[in-house]
Scaffold this motif. Structure first.
Motif, PDB file in Angstrom:
ATOM      1  N   MET A   1       0.830  -1.207   0.000  1.00 20.99           N
ATOM      2  CA  MET A   1       0.000   0.000   0.000  1.00 20.99           C
ATOM      3  C   MET A   1       0.862   1.254   0.000  1.00 20.99           C
ATOM      4  O   MET A   1       1.892   1.288   0.647  1.00 20.99           O
ATOM      5  N   LYS A   2       0.390   2.251  -0.730  1.00 22.23           N
ATOM      6  CA  LYS A   2       1.150   3.509  -0.806  1.00 22.23           C
ATOM      7  C   LYS A   2       0.216   4.703  -0.704  1.00 22.23           C
ATOM      8  O   LYS A   2      -0.946   4.641  -1.126  1.00 22.23           O
ATOM      9  N   LEU A   3       0.764   5.785  -0.209  1.00 27.06           N
ATOM     10  CA  LEU A   3       0.066   7.073  -0.159  1.00 27.06           C
ATOM     11  C   LEU A   3       1.013   8.129  -0.694  1.00 27.06           C
ATOM     12  O   LEU A   3       2.220   7.969  -0.603  1.00 27.06           O
ATOM     13  N   THR A   4       0.444   9.214  -1.210  1.00 31.79           N
ATOM     14  CA  THR A   4       1.282  10.366  -1.507  1.00 31.79           C
ATOM     15  C   THR A   4       1.040  11.392  -0.403  1.00 31.79           C
ATOM     16  O   THR A   4      -0.098  11.799  -0.165  1.00 31.79           O
ATOM     17  N   VAL A   5       2.110  11.758   0.272  1.00 32.04           N
ATOM     18  CA  VAL A   5       2.004  12.727   1.369  1.00 32.04           C
ATOM     19  C   VAL A   5       2.843  13.944   1.002  1.00 32.04           C
ATOM     20  O   VAL A   5       4.060  13.831   0.812  1.00 32.04           O
ATOM     21  N   ASN A   6       2.196  15.062   0.865  1.00 33.96           N
ATOM     22  CA  ASN A   6       2.883  16.321   0.513  1.00 33.96           C
ATOM     23  C   ASN A   6       3.766  16.144  -0.728  1.00 33.96           C
ATOM     24  O   ASN A   6       4.896  16.623  -0.791  1.00 33.96           O
ATOM     25  N   GLY A   7       3.223  15.387  -1.684  1.00 31.83           N
ATOM     26  CA  GLY A   7       3.900  15.222  -2.972  1.00 31.83           C
ATOM     27  C   GLY A   7       4.867  14.055  -3.035  1.00 31.83           C
ATOM     28  O   GLY A   7       5.356  13.745  -4.112  1.00 31.83           O
ATOM     29  N   ALA A   8       5.149  13.419  -1.907  1.00 29.99           N
ATOM     30  CA  ALA A   8       6.106  12.302  -1.905  1.00 29.99           C
ATOM     31  C   ALA A   8       5.364  10.980  -1.720  1.00 29.99           C
ATOM     32  O   ALA A   8       4.547  10.847  -0.801  1.00 29.99           O
ATOM     33  N   THR A   9       5.666  10.015  -2.584  1.00 30.89           N
ATOM     34  CA  THR A   9       5.041   8.695  -2.453  1.00 30.89           C
ATOM     35  C   THR A   9       5.667   7.974  -1.268  1.00 30.89           C
ATOM     36  O   THR A   9       6.893   7.915  -1.130  1.00 30.89           O
ATOM     37  N   THR A  10       4.812   7.430  -0.410  1.00 31.60           N
ATOM     38  CA  THR A  10       5.283   6.834   0.841  1.00 31.60           C
ATOM     39  C   THR A  10       4.601   5.490   1.039  1.00 31.60           C
ATOM     40  O   THR A  10       3.380   5.391   0.950  1.00 31.60           O
ATOM     41  N   ALA A  11       5.400   4.463   1.295  1.00 30.44           N
ATOM     42  CA  ALA A  11       4.835   3.123   1.496  1.00 30.44           C
ATOM     43  C   ALA A  11       4.303   2.987   2.922  1.00 30.44           C
ATOM     44  O   ALA A  11       4.828   3.587   3.863  1.00 30.44           O
ATOM     45  N   ILE A  12       3.240   2.196   3.040  1.00 32.69           N
ATOM     46  CA  ILE A  12       2.675   1.902   4.359  1.00 32.69           C
ATOM     47  C   ILE A  12       3.110   0.484   4.735  1.00 32.69           C
ATOM     48  O   ILE A  12       2.824  -0.462   3.996  1.00 32.69           O
ATOM     49  N   ALA A  13       3.778   0.329   5.850  1.00 31.06           N
ATOM     50  CA  ALA A  13       4.191  -1.007   6.289  1.00 31.06           C
ATOM     51  C   ALA A  13       2.959  -1.856   6.574  1.00 31.06           C
ATOM     52  O   ALA A  13       1.939  -1.333   7.053  1.00 31.06           O
ATOM     53  N   ALA A  14       3.063  -3.153   6.293  1.00 35.26           N
ATOM     54  CA  ALA A  14       1.903  -4.039   6.462  1.00 35.26           C
ATOM     55  C   ALA A  14       1.344  -3.945   7.883  1.00 35.26           C
ATOM     56  O   ALA A  14       0.125  -3.940   8.085  1.00 35.26           O
ATOM     57  N   GLY A  15       2.216  -3.839   8.846  1.00 32.69           N
ATOM     58  CA  GLY A  15       1.759  -3.794  10.239  1.00 32.69           C
ATOM     59  C   GLY A  15       1.104  -2.484  10.630  1.00 32.69           C
ATOM     60  O   GLY A  15       0.562  -2.359  11.733  1.00 32.69           O
ATOM     61  N   ASP A  16       1.125  -1.501   9.743  1.00 30.82           N
ATOM     62  CA  ASP A  16       0.574  -0.172  10.088  1.00 30.82           C
ATOM     63  C   ASP A  16      -0.811   0.071   9.507  1.00 30.82           C
ATOM     64  O   ASP A  16      -1.409   1.113   9.755  1.00 30.82           O
ATOM     65  N   LYS A  17      -1.320  -0.850   8.714  1.00 28.54           N
ATOM     66  CA  LYS A  17      -2.535  -0.507   7.946  1.00 28.54           C
ATOM     67  C   LYS A  17      -3.762  -0.270   8.821  1.00 28.54           C
ATOM     68  O   LYS A  17      -4.713   0.364   8.381  1.00 28.54           O
ATOM     69  N   ASN A  18      -3.738  -0.740  10.060  1.00 30.18           N
ATOM     70  CA  ASN A  18      -4.887  -0.469  10.935  1.00 30.18           C
ATOM     71  C   ASN A  18      -4.702   0.765  11.814  1.00 30.18           C
ATOM     72  O   ASN A  18      -5.570   1.087  12.628  1.00 30.18           O
ATOM     73  N   LEU A  19      -3.582   1.450  11.627  1.00 29.68           N
ATOM     74  CA  LEU A  19      -3.407   2.729  12.340  1.00 29.68           C
ATOM     75  C   LEU A  19      -4.354   3.767  11.755  1.00 29.68           C
ATOM     76  O   LEU A  19      -4.761   3.673  10.590  1.00 29.68           O
TER      77      LEU A  19
END
Ligand code: FES
Ligand code: FES
Length: 162
Positions: A1-19
């Motif tokens: 999973m990935k998000l773009t935050v303030n223009g930068a693509t950032t991966a979400i660690a598998a263990g973080d997806k429920n945060l």
């Protein structure tokens, strides 16, 4: 999973997806502009912009955000640049005291002004109603958003002519 935050693509660690988005921004990315005011969706201090919409980060689970574009207050203007006109208006109009609500107020105002660059005061008041401020009494905040709206209207005109 990935998000773009303030223009930068950032991966979400598998263990973080429920945060929540708020926990992830603050604890994993060290973006602490979004504040943890109430944690239950009642104060607006955690407001960020997700895909152009003002969003309560404390009520948003990362697992639902794959591919989304997130703007936090840190991305509105770079530290090396002058303040964004909306931030400058908050300063000029005395719309900041403790500052705890300010990032959320600014981002909700930003999303609103992009969609409504010529608002009236009632419209501003309604748009900001999800966000609480314990310090300023709101008039200065509405003054700031109203003052900054000229910059958004000007930008809209410029876009029409280019
Ligand atoms: S911390 Fe999210 S609404 Fe209060
Ligand atoms: S400036 Fe203090 S809560 Fe708004």
């Amino acid at each position: 999973m990935k998000l773009t935050v303030n223009g930068a693509t950032t991966a979400i660690a598998a263990g973080d997806k429920n945060l929540t988005l708020l926990e992830w921004l603050r604890e994993r990315l060290d973006l602490t502009g979004a504040k943890d005011g109430c944690g239950v969706g009642r104060c607006g201090a955690c407001t960020v912009i997700v895909d152009g919409k003002a969003t309560l980060a404390c009520k948003t689970i990362l697992a639902n955000l794959n591919g989304a574009r997130v703007l936090t207050i840190e991305g509105l203007s770079a530290p090396s640049e002058p303040l964004h006109p909306l931030q400058q208006a908050f300063v000029d109009k005395g719309a900041i005291q403790c500052g705890f609500c300010t990032p959320g107020m600014v981002l909700r105002s930003h999303a609103f002004l992009l969609a409504h660059p010529r608002p009236d005061r009632d419209g501003i008041r309604r748009a900001l109603s999800p966000n609480l401020c314990r310090c300023t009494g709101y008039q200065q905040i509405i003054d700031a958003v109203e003052a900054a709206s000229a910059a958004y209207a000007g930008q809209r005109e410029q876009e029409k002519t280019t």
